[in-house]
Write a protein that holds these residues in place. Structure first.
Motif, PDB file in Angstrom:
ATOM      1  N   MET A   1       0.705  -1.033  -0.007  1.00  0.00           N
ATOM      2  CA  MET A   1       0.018   0.004  -0.122  1.00  0.00           C
ATOM      3  C   MET A   1       0.894   1.220   0.110  1.00  0.00           C
ATOM      4  N   LYS A   2       0.422   2.232  -0.871  1.00  0.00           N
ATOM      5  CA  LYS A   2       1.487   3.299  -0.843  1.00  0.00           C
ATOM      6  C   LYS A   2       0.547   4.338   0.120  1.00  0.00           C
ATOM      7  N   LEU A   3       1.645   5.197   0.788  1.00  0.00           N
ATOM      8  CA  LEU A   3       1.124   6.034   1.995  1.00  0.00           C
ATOM      9  C   LEU A   3       1.734   7.357   1.408  1.00  0.00           C
ATOM     10  N   VAL A   4       0.969   8.521   1.686  1.00  0.00           N
ATOM     11  CA  VAL A   4       1.302   9.690   1.262  1.00  0.00           C
ATOM     12  C   VAL A   4       1.139  10.482   2.553  1.00  0.00           C
ATOM     13  N   TYR A   5       2.218  11.263   2.806  1.00  0.00           N
ATOM     14  CA  TYR A   5       1.992  12.138   4.101  1.00  0.00           C
ATOM     15  C   TYR A   5       2.246  13.738   3.625  1.00  0.00           C
ATOM     16  N   PHE A   6       1.404  14.572   4.295  1.00  0.00           N
ATOM     17  CA  PHE A   6       1.233  15.766   3.956  1.00  0.00           C
ATOM     18  C   PHE A   6       1.437  16.816   5.422  1.00  0.00           C
ATOM     19  N   ALA A   7       2.168  17.972   5.032  1.00  0.00           N
ATOM     20  CA  ALA A   7       2.298  19.183   5.991  1.00  0.00           C
ATOM     21  C   ALA A   7       2.908  18.295   7.156  1.00  0.00           C
ATOM     22  N   TRP A   8       2.623  18.718   8.467  1.00  0.00           N
ATOM     23  CA  TRP A   8       3.446  18.484   9.454  1.00  0.00           C
ATOM     24  C   TRP A   8       3.658  16.852   9.708  1.00  0.00           C
ATOM     25  N   VAL A   9       2.757  16.055   9.169  1.00  0.00           N
ATOM     26  CA  VAL A   9       2.957  14.631   9.363  1.00  0.00           C
ATOM     27  C   VAL A   9       4.198  14.292   8.586  1.00  0.00           C
ATOM     28  N   ARG A  10       4.210  14.895   7.221  1.00  0.00           N
ATOM     29  CA  ARG A  10       5.531  14.728   6.337  1.00  0.00           C
ATOM     30  C   ARG A  10       6.486  15.114   7.212  1.00  0.00           C
ATOM     31  N   GLU A  11       6.682  16.262   7.575  1.00  0.00           N
ATOM     32  CA  GLU A  11       7.844  16.917   8.269  1.00  0.00           C
ATOM     33  C   GLU A  11       8.157  16.022   9.423  1.00  0.00           C
ATOM     34  N   ARG A  12       7.300  15.611  10.097  1.00  0.00           N
ATOM     35  CA  ARG A  12       7.733  14.824  11.366  1.00  0.00           C
ATOM     36  C   ARG A  12       8.311  13.365  11.281  1.00  0.00           C
ATOM     37  N   ILE A  13       7.596  12.806  10.084  1.00  0.00           N
ATOM     38  CA  ILE A  13       8.062  11.561   9.651  1.00  0.00           C
ATOM     39  C   ILE A  13       9.644  11.578   8.888  1.00  0.00           C
ATOM     40  N   GLY A  14       9.555  12.476   7.854  1.00  0.00           N
ATOM     41  CA  GLY A  14      10.599  12.981   7.078  1.00  0.00           C
ATOM     42  C   GLY A  14      10.482  12.160   5.753  1.00  0.00           C
ATOM     43  N   LEU A  15       9.431  11.915   5.491  1.00  0.00           N
ATOM     44  CA  LEU A  15       8.975  11.007   4.265  1.00  0.00           C
ATOM     45  C   LEU A  15       7.803  11.812   3.710  1.00  0.00           C
ATOM     46  N   GLU A  18       5.933   6.560   1.153  1.00  0.00           N
ATOM     47  CA  GLU A  18       6.562   5.306   1.163  1.00  0.00           C
ATOM     48  C   GLU A  18       5.489   4.080   0.857  1.00  0.00           C
ATOM     49  N   THR A  19       6.023   2.936   0.602  1.00  0.00           N
ATOM     50  CA  THR A  19       5.222   1.726   0.116  1.00  0.00           C
ATOM     51  C   THR A  19       5.354   0.660   1.626  1.00  0.00           C
ATOM     52  N   VAL A  20       4.262   0.180   1.922  1.00  0.00           N
ATOM     53  CA  VAL A  20       4.355  -0.651   3.116  1.00  0.00           C
ATOM     54  C   VAL A  20       3.648  -2.004   2.932  1.00  0.00           C
ATOM     55  N   ASP A  21       3.920  -2.803   3.600  1.00  0.00           N
ATOM     56  CA  ASP A  21       2.947  -4.045   3.569  1.00  0.00           C
ATOM     57  C   ASP A  21       2.275  -4.022   4.949  1.00  0.00           C
ATOM     58  N   VAL A  22       0.826  -3.771   4.911  1.00  0.00           N
ATOM     59  CA  VAL A  22       0.398  -3.441   6.235  1.00  0.00           C
ATOM     60  C   VAL A  22       0.017  -5.102   6.686  1.00  0.00           C
ATOM     61  N   PRO A  23      -0.182  -5.103   8.150  1.00  0.00           N
ATOM     62  CA  PRO A  23      -0.170  -6.372   8.565  1.00  0.00           C
ATOM     63  C   PRO A  23      -1.919  -6.690   8.391  1.00  0.00           C
ATOM     64  N   ASP A  24      -2.342  -7.962   8.673  1.00  0.00           N
ATOM     65  CA  ASP A  24      -3.619  -8.456   8.506  1.00  0.00           C
ATOM     66  C   ASP A  24      -4.467  -7.690   9.562  1.00  0.00           C
ATOM     67  N   HIS A  25      -4.161  -7.357  10.792  1.00  0.00           N
ATOM     68  CA  HIS A  25      -5.052  -6.662  11.743  1.00  0.00           C
ATOM     69  C   HIS A  25      -5.131  -5.283  11.619  1.00  0.00           C
ATOM     70  N   VAL A  26      -4.513  -4.537  10.461  1.00  0.00           N
ATOM     71  CA  VAL A  26      -4.859  -3.448  10.021  1.00  0.00           C
ATOM     72  C   VAL A  26      -5.978  -3.303   9.329  1.00  0.00           C
TER      73      VAL A  26
END
Length: 83
Positions: A1-15, A18-26
């Protein structure tokens, strides 16, 4: 799954994305936020006010209790104002 971050979320994460494999419980957008918050200090800081985070699944705004289903892209961003 592609995750896209904006504004201060992006600034705090530093990305901007990103593309992640999300666990089944999510299953919902809120589950995703909680899972991300556990991925390290930068993520914990970005999602410390989880209730404020807005979510768009495949470019459609959804509440945090919305199921992710087969989402290809999830955008996470703080509340925005504008005109």
């Amino acid at each position: 799954m592609k995750l896209v971050y904006f504004a201060w979320v992006r600034e705090r994460i530093g990305l901007s994305e990103e593309t992640v494999d999300v666990p089944d419980h999510v299953v919902t957008a809120g589950d995703l936020i909680r899972w991300l918050a556990g991925r390290g200090d930068a993520y914990a800081h970005a999602f410390e006010a989880a209730a404020q985070i807005r979510v768009a699944v495949d470019q459609e705004h959804v509440p945090q209790d919305a199921p992710l289903g087969p989402a290809r892209e999830v955008a996470l961003f703080p509340p925005m104002t504008g005109g």
